[in-house]
Design a protein around this motif. Sequence first.
Motif, mmCIF file in Angstrom:
data_model
loop_
_atom_site.group_PDB
_atom_site.id
_atom_site.type_symbol
_atom_site.label_atom_id
_atom_site.label_comp_id
_atom_site.label_asym_id
_atom_site.label_seq_id
_atom_site.Cartn_x
_atom_site.Cartn_y
_atom_site.Cartn_z
ATOM 1 N N GLU A 190 0.824 -1.212 0.000
ATOM 2 C CA GLU A 190 0.000 0.000 0.000
ATOM 3 C C GLU A 190 0.861 1.266 0.000
ATOM 4 N N TYR A 191 2.107 1.133 0.418
ATOM 5 C CA TYR A 191 2.991 2.291 0.518
ATOM 6 C C TYR A 191 3.820 2.491 -0.748
ATOM 7 N N THR A 192 4.228 1.386 -1.380
ATOM 8 C CA THR A 192 5.039 1.477 -2.599
ATOM 9 C C THR A 192 4.965 0.156 -3.361
ATOM 10 N N GLU A 193 5.185 0.240 -4.664
ATOM 11 C CA GLU A 193 5.241 -0.976 -5.475
ATOM 12 C C GLU A 193 6.611 -1.647 -5.363
ATOM 13 N N ILE A 194 7.591 -0.914 -4.808
ATOM 14 C CA ILE A 194 8.959 -1.447 -4.746
ATOM 15 C C ILE A 194 9.106 -2.276 -3.462
ATOM 16 N N VAL A 195 8.493 -3.459 -3.493
ATOM 17 C CA VAL A 195 8.518 -4.397 -2.361
ATOM 18 C C VAL A 195 9.167 -5.686 -2.839
ATOM 19 N N GLU A 196 10.150 -6.178 -2.102
ATOM 20 C CA GLU A 196 10.822 -7.429 -2.452
ATOM 21 C C GLU A 196 10.700 -8.433 -1.297
ATOM 22 N N ILE A 200 9.045 -15.913 3.905
ATOM 23 C CA ILE A 200 7.658 -15.780 4.365
ATOM 24 C C ILE A 200 7.486 -14.667 5.389
ATOM 25 N N ASP A 201 8.556 -14.330 6.126
ATOM 26 C CA ASP A 201 8.402 -13.376 7.224
ATOM 27 C C ASP A 201 9.324 -12.164 7.127
ATOM 28 N N GLU A 202 9.868 -11.888 5.937
ATOM 29 C CA GLU A 202 10.722 -10.703 5.826
ATOM 30 C C GLU A 202 10.744 -10.187 4.393
ATOM 31 N N GLY A 203 10.978 -8.896 4.273
ATOM 32 C CA GLY A 203 11.055 -8.303 2.944
ATOM 33 C C GLY A 203 11.639 -6.907 3.000
ATOM 34 N N TYR A 204 12.044 -6.418 1.824
ATOM 35 C CA TYR A 204 12.585 -5.069 1.708
ATOM 36 C C TYR A 204 11.565 -4.173 1.020
ATOM 37 N N ILE A 205 11.554 -2.902 1.389
ATOM 38 C CA ILE A 205 10.805 -1.916 0.601
ATOM 39 C C ILE A 205 11.681 -0.673 0.425
ATOM 40 N N ASP A 206 11.627 -0.097 -0.767
ATOM 41 C CA ASP A 206 12.388 1.116 -1.072
ATOM 42 C C ASP A 206 11.438 2.305 -0.938
ATOM 43 N N ILE A 207 11.682 3.146 0.071
ATOM 44 C CA ILE A 207 10.764 4.275 0.309
ATOM 45 C C ILE A 207 11.430 5.613 -0.034
ATOM 46 N N THR A 208 12.438 5.558 -0.922
ATOM 47 C CA THR A 208 13.169 6.774 -1.280
ATOM 48 C C THR A 208 12.219 7.873 -1.759
ATOM 49 N N ALA A 209 11.306 7.539 -2.659
ATOM 50 C CA ALA A 209 10.369 8.545 -3.183
ATOM 51 C C ALA A 209 9.430 9.049 -2.096
ATOM 52 N N LEU A 210 8.954 8.149 -1.248
ATOM 53 C CA LEU A 210 8.041 8.536 -0.171
ATOM 54 C C LEU A 210 8.703 9.448 0.844
ATOM 55 N N SER A 211 10.019 9.284 1.019
ATOM 56 C CA SER A 211 10.724 10.051 2.059
ATOM 57 C C SER A 211 10.761 11.544 1.754
ATOM 58 N N LYS A 212 10.427 11.915 0.512
ATOM 59 C CA LYS A 212 10.377 13.339 0.169
ATOM 60 C C LYS A 212 9.143 13.996 0.775
ATOM 61 N N GLU A 213 8.138 13.169 1.075
ATOM 62 C CA GLU A 213 6.897 13.696 1.648
ATOM 63 C C GLU A 213 6.777 13.412 3.142
#
Length: 412
Positions: free
Chosen positions: A96-102, A106-119
């Motif tokens: 819901e926060y970004t499409e850049i989710v890896e 089953i219980d861990e993942g990365y998300i890149d919130i670089t673009a979101l961090s501008k807001e």
Amino acid sequence: MGSVRIIFHVDMNSFYASVEQAYNPDLKGKAVAIAGNPKERRGIIVTSSYEARAKGIYTTMNVGEALRKCPDLIVLPPDFPKYRIASKAMFSILSEYTEIVEPVSIDEGYIDITALSKERHPLELAKEIQLRILHELDLPCSIGIAPNKFLAKTASDMKKPMGITVLRKRDVPTKLWPLPVIEMHGVGESTSKKLASLKIYTIGDLANANEGLLKEELGKNGVRLRERANGNDVRKVDPDSIYDTKSVGNSTTLPYDETDIEKLEETFERLADKVAERLAVKKLCGTTVSIQIRDADWNNHTRSKTLQNPIYLKNDICDEAINLFHKAWDGAPIRLLGITVSNVKDITNVPVQLTFDNYEQYAKDEPIYDVIDDIEKKFGKGFIQRGISVEKKSTYASKTSFSKDFLEDLKD
């Protein structure tokens, strides 16, 4: 030079046990462990609640030993469908926060919130994600915030449960370098021993080690580890990585420490059968066969062989595994065996190279090809086909591994 990335590593805390506590509130605050069949020795603790950990329970501990140490321990069998539902819900929140989710397991993942961090401030975002997962799913998690994946994963481990940790590159010399090298992600027991033989004991020692020496002793992995020890990691958060299968394997813990060669070879046959089925379902073949051996003293040994031609059939996989085993086994009692086929590729259109071993098999087929050529000359190319590809129904046994196969849920 591009702008600094901001990456979160979201790591669910004591996931299986936490899911059980979320489904059954009576388990909250109690020592809970998830294990296999407690009646056999393969009843090994997979994970445990933090209440259980406080009483000395840890992953891989034998169930019998765990119950002696903590008589009030509640031991539950794994409920995989339940965990898959919880995992999918967790990744749904992240997406819901970004499409850049890896997702990485089953219980861990990365998300890149670089673009979101501008807001929004990264700490504010992390707190919101953590609280949403807690309130909506009743599950705790820790989040690491860093400019790259390695540091983000390292940071998420620093405070559990329910931690949020920021790890900047400038923090590496003070926070990471004093730690023993075994505590670094990507360094296992055998690598740690190898590094110790080179007088590399801490992450700082590794960061400042001679690159040529590391490459000579550990190959490319040595250079990669040195980069990580310096806080460098150029890998991007890749949502498409869930479509990449790098290897297919299976392992089993034996009911008893085993030295009977016939029983050990029978175990390899069963493992090869499962690996072959999983390869068939995924339409894959591979050129590297590896085996894992764990002895009664929990020493792990791996051996591998890279082949000229890719394989996928049970008998071929089994033969290679058993040959590797005979070369590696020193007669010590065996606790666990495993087979993995790696360097996999799509089996469709993989050219087969003729060898002395398979020439006779293909020579037998030559008359068939002659008949097909004659028919096609008369009726047109493609009029007759040797066989058609039929989708093989996936079974639970055909899954690559539970921690990875949950990824199928996220490919919709």
